[in-house]
Design a protein around this motif. Structure first.
Motif, PDB file in Angstrom:
ATOM      1  N   ILE A  42       0.830  -1.207   0.000  1.00 37.54           N
ATOM      2  CA  ILE A  42       0.000   0.000   0.000  1.00 37.54           C
ATOM      3  C   ILE A  42       0.863   1.255   0.000  1.00 37.54           C
ATOM      4  O   ILE A  42       0.595   2.219  -0.729  1.00 37.54           O
ATOM      5  CB  ILE A  42      -0.954  -0.005   1.213  1.00 37.54           C
ATOM      6  CG1 ILE A  42      -1.987  -1.133   1.074  1.00 37.54           C
ATOM      7  CG2 ILE A  42      -1.657   1.346   1.375  1.00 37.54           C
ATOM      8  CD1 ILE A  42      -2.859  -1.047  -0.153  1.00 37.54           C
ATOM      9  N   VAL A  43       1.922   1.240   0.799  1.00 38.53           N
ATOM     10  CA  VAL A  43       2.796   2.418   0.861  1.00 38.53           C
ATOM     11  C   VAL A  43       3.606   2.551  -0.428  1.00 38.53           C
ATOM     12  O   VAL A  43       3.734   3.650  -0.989  1.00 38.53           O
ATOM     13  CB  VAL A  43       3.721   2.329   2.091  1.00 38.53           C
ATOM     14  CG1 VAL A  43       4.719   3.482   2.100  1.00 38.53           C
ATOM     15  CG2 VAL A  43       2.887   2.351   3.377  1.00 38.53           C
ATOM     16  N   TYR A  44       4.117   1.438  -0.937  1.00 35.51           N
ATOM     17  CA  TYR A  44       4.939   1.481  -2.151  1.00 35.51           C
ATOM     18  C   TYR A  44       4.154   1.977  -3.359  1.00 35.51           C
ATOM     19  O   TYR A  44       4.679   2.712  -4.205  1.00 35.51           O
ATOM     20  CB  TYR A  44       5.501   0.081  -2.431  1.00 35.51           C
ATOM     21  CG  TYR A  44       6.295  -0.003  -3.723  1.00 35.51           C
ATOM     22  CD1 TYR A  44       7.577   0.530  -3.806  1.00 35.51           C
ATOM     23  CD2 TYR A  44       5.756  -0.613  -4.857  1.00 35.51           C
ATOM     24  CE1 TYR A  44       8.302   0.464  -4.991  1.00 35.51           C
ATOM     25  CE2 TYR A  44       6.472  -0.687  -6.042  1.00 35.51           C
ATOM     26  CZ  TYR A  44       7.748  -0.146  -6.093  1.00 35.51           C
ATOM     27  OH  TYR A  44       8.452  -0.202  -7.258  1.00 35.51           O
ATOM     28  N   THR A  45       2.894   1.585  -3.457  1.00 30.30           N
ATOM     29  CA  THR A  45       2.081   1.963  -4.617  1.00 30.30           C
ATOM     30  C   THR A  45       1.437   3.342  -4.474  1.00 30.30           C
ATOM     31  O   THR A  45       0.723   3.774  -5.375  1.00 30.30           O
ATOM     32  CB  THR A  45       0.970   0.928  -4.854  1.00 30.30           C
ATOM     33  OG1 THR A  45       0.167   0.818  -3.669  1.00 30.30           O
ATOM     34  CG2 THR A  45       1.545  -0.434  -5.203  1.00 30.30           C
ATOM     35  N   ASP A  46       1.677   4.019  -3.354  1.00 25.99           N
ATOM     36  CA  ASP A  46       1.087   5.352  -3.108  1.00 25.99           C
ATOM     37  C   ASP A  46      -0.432   5.319  -3.117  1.00 25.99           C
ATOM     38  O   ASP A  46      -1.075   6.347  -3.393  1.00 25.99           O
ATOM     39  CB  ASP A  46       1.584   6.374  -4.137  1.00 25.99           C
ATOM     40  CG  ASP A  46       3.018   6.806  -3.867  1.00 25.99           C
ATOM     41  OD1 ASP A  46       3.480   6.642  -2.724  1.00 25.99           O
ATOM     42  OD2 ASP A  46       3.669   7.308  -4.807  1.00 25.99           O
ATOM     43  N   LEU A  62      -1.923   0.147  12.315  1.00 28.79           N
ATOM     44  CA  LEU A  62      -0.931   0.968  13.005  1.00 28.79           C
ATOM     45  C   LEU A  62       0.358   1.144  12.197  1.00 28.79           C
ATOM     46  O   LEU A  62       0.823   2.273  12.019  1.00 28.79           O
ATOM     47  CB  LEU A  62      -0.648   0.388  14.389  1.00 28.79           C
ATOM     48  CG  LEU A  62      -1.865   0.301  15.311  1.00 28.79           C
ATOM     49  CD1 LEU A  62      -1.467  -0.224  16.689  1.00 28.79           C
ATOM     50  CD2 LEU A  62      -2.578   1.637  15.439  1.00 28.79           C
ATOM     51  N   PRO A  63       0.972   0.065  11.677  1.00 29.01           N
ATOM     52  CA  PRO A  63       2.175   0.264  10.861  1.00 29.01           C
ATOM     53  C   PRO A  63       1.944   1.102   9.606  1.00 29.01           C
ATOM     54  O   PRO A  63       2.827   1.859   9.204  1.00 29.01           O
ATOM     55  CB  PRO A  63       2.591  -1.170  10.493  1.00 29.01           C
ATOM     56  CG  PRO A  63       2.080  -1.995  11.620  1.00 29.01           C
ATOM     57  CD  PRO A  63       0.755  -1.367  11.969  1.00 29.01           C
ATOM     58  N   VAL A  64       0.764   0.984   8.986  1.00 28.34           N
ATOM     59  CA  VAL A  64       0.546   1.791   7.782  1.00 28.34           C
ATOM     60  C   VAL A  64       0.467   3.267   8.157  1.00 28.34           C
ATOM     61  O   VAL A  64       0.949   4.141   7.417  1.00 28.34           O
ATOM     62  CB  VAL A  64      -0.714   1.323   7.010  1.00 28.34           C
ATOM     63  CG1 VAL A  64      -2.012   1.849   7.619  1.00 28.34           C
ATOM     64  CG2 VAL A  64      -0.621   1.750   5.542  1.00 28.34           C
ATOM     65  N   GLY A  65      -0.125   3.569   9.317  1.00 35.26           N
ATOM     66  CA  GLY A  65      -0.138   4.955   9.772  1.00 35.26           C
ATOM     67  C   GLY A  65       1.263   5.467  10.047  1.00 35.26           C
ATOM     68  O   GLY A  65       1.619   6.596   9.673  1.00 35.26           O
ATOM     69  N   LEU A  66       2.096   4.639  10.713  1.00 35.28           N
ATOM     70  CA  LEU A  66       3.478   5.020  10.998  1.00 35.28           C
ATOM     71  C   LEU A  66       4.273   5.219   9.713  1.00 35.28           C
ATOM     72  O   LEU A  66       5.052   6.180   9.591  1.00 35.28           O
ATOM     73  CB  LEU A  66       4.137   3.940  11.863  1.00 35.28           C
ATOM     74  CG  LEU A  66       5.600   4.178  12.247  1.00 35.28           C
ATOM     75  CD1 LEU A  66       5.745   5.440  13.094  1.00 35.28           C
ATOM     76  CD2 LEU A  66       6.162   2.967  13.009  1.00 35.28           C
ATOM     77  N   GLY A 107      -5.384  12.750  -0.951  1.00 37.95           N
ATOM     78  CA  GLY A 107      -4.751  12.509   0.337  1.00 37.95           C
ATOM     79  C   GLY A 107      -5.688  12.055   1.429  1.00 37.95           C
ATOM     80  O   GLY A 107      -5.245  11.760   2.553  1.00 37.95           O
ATOM     81  N   GLU A 108      -6.985  11.950   1.143  1.00 42.94           N
ATOM     82  CA  GLU A 108      -7.943  11.604   2.193  1.00 42.94           C
ATOM     83  C   GLU A 108      -7.784  10.168   2.692  1.00 42.94           C
ATOM     84  O   GLU A 108      -8.074   9.870   3.852  1.00 42.94           O
ATOM     85  CB  GLU A 108      -9.378  11.830   1.708  1.00 42.94           C
ATOM     86  CG  GLU A 108      -9.807  13.279   1.705  1.00 42.94           C
ATOM     87  CD  GLU A 108      -9.765  13.909   3.094  1.00 42.94           C
ATOM     88  OE1 GLU A 108     -10.056  13.209   4.084  1.00 42.94           O
ATOM     89  OE2 GLU A 108      -9.425  15.092   3.193  1.00 42.94           O
ATOM     90  N   ILE A 109      -7.319   9.253   1.819  1.00 41.98           N
ATOM     91  CA  ILE A 109      -7.103   7.875   2.271  1.00 41.98           C
ATOM     92  C   ILE A 109      -5.964   7.839   3.293  1.00 41.98           C
ATOM     93  O   ILE A 109      -6.069   7.207   4.353  1.00 41.98           O
ATOM     94  CB  ILE A 109      -6.824   6.937   1.085  1.00 41.98           C
ATOM     95  CG1 ILE A 109      -8.077   6.804   0.210  1.00 41.98           C
ATOM     96  CG2 ILE A 109      -6.372   5.569   1.583  1.00 41.98           C
ATOM     97  CD1 ILE A 109      -7.886   5.951  -1.019  1.00 41.98           C
TER      98      ILE A 109
END
Length: 283
Positions: free
Chosen positions: A133-137, A218-222, A144-146
């Motif tokens: 999820i982070v890598y694919t933006d 939690l990790p995705v938020g971090l 930016g709402e997601i």
């Protein structure tokens, strides 16, 4: 009652308890390699439900609070449906191995070993989805709402004291294992899916804490907080300081540790041993 009605009707609570014990026994006796793979799969499924929940919750600020939570909870129920129907090993429902352990069919070390393997596998699967999820933006979606939604959810989850997180973990797995237990009453996939929707929606709407869901949320938020560029913060109208609760220490010691303990109590005792004592214990 006709034979057809017996085949299609709901199982009795006693039959549900027997089935629950058989399923838990099967999980405890699987090879470690299979358990690990099924746990990774389950971690991915719950995390994808977390992606769904975060996406649906994005931009819901103008919606009534309760309705936004209800919709988010219904979408999140997809994760448990996938785990149950596809045979994944999820730590929170694996706490029901306490049932065959109470009957003497599984040793305590065997139960704890299963819990450990499943927990690690769930974590691996969850972190795989975080990376994707982070890598694919994907979190940039909706202007930016997601990403904002992911940060808001993680920050709120990390606002509890240790004791509050533990009790919220008990309440959560009471509902999750109740959902799994209710699914044992159904003989068809549609019935199992329907049985799981509202208990899962309830724990999400009420803000209860699920250790495996939090391995994604939690990790995705971090990660977003760590890699977001100034343009993202300007887009959502916030600064990193606004999400000060999101730290690795808080994730590990103020959430995952107490929530995991609470999940064990809620699943193994309040659902597992209570039902064992009523329906399976030999008096």
């Amino acid at each position: 009652m006709t034979a057809n009605a017996l085949e299609t009707g709901a199982r009795s609570p006693y039959a549900m308890a027997e089935l629950g014990e058989q399923i838990a026994l099967g999980k405890a006796n699987k090879a470690v390699s299979k358990t690990l793979l099924l746990a990774i799969m389950a971690g991915m499924m719950i995390s994808l439900a977390g992606v769904f929940y975060t996406t649906v919750s994005a931009g819901a600020g103008d919606m009534p609070y309760g309705m936004a939570k209800l919709i988010g909870g219904i979408t999140f129920s997809m994760g448990l449906m996938a785990v149950v129907l596809c045979g994944g090993d999820l730590f929170t429902s694996s706490t029901l191995i306490a049932i065959p352990a109470a009957s003497g069919k599984v040793s305590i070390p065997q139960m704890l070993k299963n819990w450990g393997v499943v927990y690690v596998g769930n974590l691996i699967g969850s972190l795989m989805i975080v990376w994707m999820i982070v890598y694919t933006d994907q979190w940039h979606g909706g202007h930016g709402e997601i990403g904002h939604s992911a940060l808001y959810i993680a920050n709120a989850k990390l606002s509890h004291s240790f004791g509050q997180a533990l009790v919220l973990g008990i309440l959560c797995n009471l509902m999750v294992c109740m959902a799994v237990w209710m699914s044992y009453s159904a003989r068809a996939a549609s019935g199992k899916m329907l049985a799981m929707v509202l208990p899962v929606a309830m724990f999400i709407a009420a803000g209860f804490e699920h250790s495996i869901a939090n391995m994604y949320l939690l990790p995705v938020g971090l990660a977003i907080k760590s890699v977001a560029a100034p343009e993202f913060w300007a887009e959502i109208g916030k600064t990193p300081e606004y999400f000060s609760n999101i730290t690795l220490d808080n994730i590990l010691w103020m959430n995952l540790l107490p929530v995991t303990i609470g999940n064990i109590i809620g699943g193994s005792i309040l659902i597992g041993l209570f039902n064992w004592g009523v329906f399976l214990k030999k008096h």
